[in-house]
Structures are given as structure tokens and as C-alpha cells.
Design an enzyme around this catalytic site. Structure first.
Site, PDB file in Angstrom:
ATOM      1  N   ILE A   1       0.832  -1.197   0.000  1.00 34.40           N
ATOM      2  CA  ILE A   1       0.000   0.000   0.000  1.00 34.40           C
ATOM      3  C   ILE A   1       0.872   1.255   0.000  1.00 34.40           C
ATOM      4  CG2 ILE A   1      -1.575   1.363   1.438  1.00 34.40           C
ATOM      5  CD1 ILE A   1      -2.909  -1.289   2.244  1.00 34.40           C
TER       6      ILE A   1
ATOM      7  N   SER B   1      -7.049   0.667   9.555  1.00 34.19           N
ATOM      8  CA  SER B   1      -7.527  -0.622   9.058  1.00 34.19           C
ATOM      9  C   SER B   1      -8.979  -0.783   9.482  1.00 34.19           C
ATOM     10  CB  SER B   1      -6.698  -1.764   9.658  1.00 34.19           C
ATOM     11  OG  SER B   1      -7.319  -3.026   9.450  1.00 34.19           O
TER      12      SER B   1
ATOM     13  N   TYR C   1      -3.193  -6.229  17.035  1.00 34.05           N
ATOM     14  CA  TYR C   1      -3.295  -5.438  15.809  1.00 34.05           C
ATOM     15  C   TYR C   1      -4.529  -4.543  15.845  1.00 34.05           C
ATOM     16  CZ  TYR C   1      -3.793  -4.275  10.874  1.00 34.05           C
ATOM     17  OH  TYR C   1      -3.951  -3.598   9.688  1.00 34.05           O
TER      18      TYR C   1
ATOM     19  N   LYS D   1      -4.715  -0.376  15.911  1.00 33.02           N
ATOM     20  CA  LYS D   1      -5.398   0.422  14.897  1.00 33.02           C
ATOM     21  C   LYS D   1      -6.584   1.192  15.488  1.00 33.02           C
ATOM     22  CE  LYS D   1      -2.795  -0.543  11.380  1.00 33.02           C
ATOM     23  NZ  LYS D   1      -1.963   0.501  10.729  1.00 33.02           N
TER      24      LYS D   1
ATOM     25  N   THR E   1      -2.028  -7.074  -1.989  1.00 26.34           N
ATOM     26  CA  THR E   1      -0.689  -6.557  -2.239  1.00 26.34           C
ATOM     27  C   THR E   1       0.159  -7.647  -2.881  1.00 26.34           C
ATOM     28  OG1 THR E   1       0.059  -7.190  -0.026  1.00 26.34           O
ATOM     29  CG2 THR E   1      -0.855  -4.966  -0.289  1.00 26.34           C
TER      30      THR E   1
END
Length: 248
Positions: free
Chosen positions: A13, A138, A151, A155, A186
Site C-alpha cells: 500500500i 484498518s 493489531y 489500529k 498486495t
């Protein structure tokens, strides 16, 4: 000419974000964890439109954050836009929380949350009376995912940091916005995705009303819009670019 710093701007990204800015004629510093990775990113992006400089810095440490911003501002003669894109994601960050050791937990929080705080703190000193800070979040910051407690927590914290900084920096005409990607295909995921596609439709594509996985340039275009004058009344919010995944 816009002077832009993109952390983690040489792959995935981040590469798409850097490419989008260069296509608009911006001068871009691409931050990568090591000098070797930074030089490779610079070579990959050279000739895409604007001027690109690669700088290596480990954002897990406060000194790395300070050094990256200082070197970026020196290379560009100041900063107009900062994109906090670098993050610990994927398999290293996916595991039952009870199995997380403190070293991995600290790394995720240091890179995903503390680094954007530190980068922003250093960058505003080089922005004068205007600028834009973009935090790449995210959908996991809004919707919990299994085996992603650290995670998602990082975020979610980043989304709140976006709001708090927007309030604090508004008087300096510095906008702070976020972008929350959904499932983005990706380079690292293409081979695996081709294998899955041969067997059955992607699970994430079936979860997305638009019916496809996202592309890195979907995020790059969103970031370029948010930093433009067309979004001059947008601050303190995070834009979901998820194909409608969280609309369910």
C-alpha cells in the site's frame, strides 16, 4: 510542489501511495526500515513523476522516528504532508492473544501506534502553519477480528489518535485524517490468492458488497484526495476504503 513523507512507502500500500504522489509531481521521501530497503524503494520509484528520496529508519524506536523526520525535512526543505503507513501486519501480528509474548506485543504497539504519534510530533515542527497528516489505519480498528487483538487494538488507538490530533492541530491549519483499508491484495498475497481463486472465490471478495478485493491504488487515490484542497473541510475522521465490507 508538495513535500511528502511516506513511512513504509516502498512496498504494498505504501508503494501505491508514493506512486500516486509522484504522479502528481510531488517530492516524496520514502521511509523504509533499513538503508538497503530504502535505496531499493528509491530505485523502484525513480521516474514515476516527481522527485523521490529513500531513507532508512527503524520506527520501532523513538530515535528512528526522530531521525527519519529530520532527514526528510532536510532533504525536502520542509514538510507539507506526512503519511503514517508503516505497520506490523499479516502473519506476525495474527495469533491468539494468550500466545503473544511481550516482545511481539511491544513491537506492534511501537510501530503501529507509538511511531505515528512520534512521527506526527516531530513533523509538525517542519510544517509551518499548514499541512496534512494521514494515518493509515484498518477496518480492524473498527471491527474486531479473531486472533488479532494486538493489531486491532493498535489500529483502534490510531483512529482515536487521528481525532485527538485533529482537534489539537486545527488552530495551526494542520488537518489530520485517516484511511482504513479493507482487504487489499498486495504483492505478497497475489500468488496465494491465485491459488485460492482456482479453487473457489476469495472469502474476502464474498464478504465485500463490491465483489472484489481492494487494490493498493484504491488506497493511493483516497490518500491523494484527502490531502487535496477538495477535502479542505475534512479532518478528524477516518475514511473506510473497504468495498463496503463493514456495511454488513
Amino acid at each position: 510542489m508538495q513535500r511528502v513523507l511516506v513511512t513504509g512507502g516502498g512496498t504494498g500500500i505504501g508503494l501505491a501511495i508514493s506512486t500516486a504522489f509522484l504522479a502528481d509531481g510531488a517530492s516524496v521521501v520514502v521511509g523504509q526500515r533499513t538503508e538497503g530497503e530504502a535505496r531499493s524503494a528509491e530505485a523502484r520509484l525513480r521516474g514515476k513523476g516527481g522527485t523521490v528520496v529513500g531513507i532508512g529508519a527503524d520506527l520501532a524506536f523513538a530515535e528512528g522516528c526522530r531521525a527519519l523526520v529530520a532527514r526528510a525535512a532536510e532533504a525536502l526543505g520542509g514538510l507539507d504532508i506526512v503519511v503514517n503507513n508503516a505497520a506490523i501486519t499479516g502473519p506476525p501480528a495474527i495469533a491468539p492473544f494468550a500466545e503473544f509474548d511481550d516482545e511481539l506485543l511491544d513491537l506492534i504497539i511501537d510501530v503501529n501506534l507509538k511511531a505515528p504519534f512520534r512521527i506526527a510530533r516531530e513533523a509538525v515542527r517542519h510544517m509551518g502553519r499548514s499541512g496534512v497528516i494521514v494515518n493509515i489505519s484498518s477496518v480492524g480498528g473498527s471491527a474486531a477480528e479473531e486472533n488479532a487483538a494486538a493489531y486491532c487494538g493498535s489500529k483502534g488507538g490510531l483512529d482515536m489518535l487521528t481525532k485527538a490530533l485533529a482537534i489539537e492541530l486545527a488552530s495551526r491549519r494542520i488537518r489530520v485524517v485517516g484511511v482504513a483499508p479493507g482487504d487489499i491484495l498486495t504483492g505478497r498475497g497475489r500468488a496465494a490468492d491465485r491459488t485460492r481463486a482456482a479453487e473457489r472465490p476469495s472469502r474476502y471478495a464474498r464478504m465485500t458488497p463490491i465483489g472484489r478485493r481492494g487494490r493498493p491504488d484504491d488506497i493511493g487515490r483516497a490518500v491523494v484526495y484527502l490531502v487535496s484542497d477538495r477535502a479542505s473541510f475534512v479532518t478528524g475522521t477516518t475514511l473506510r476504503v473497504d468495498g463496503g465490507r463493514l456495511a454488513y
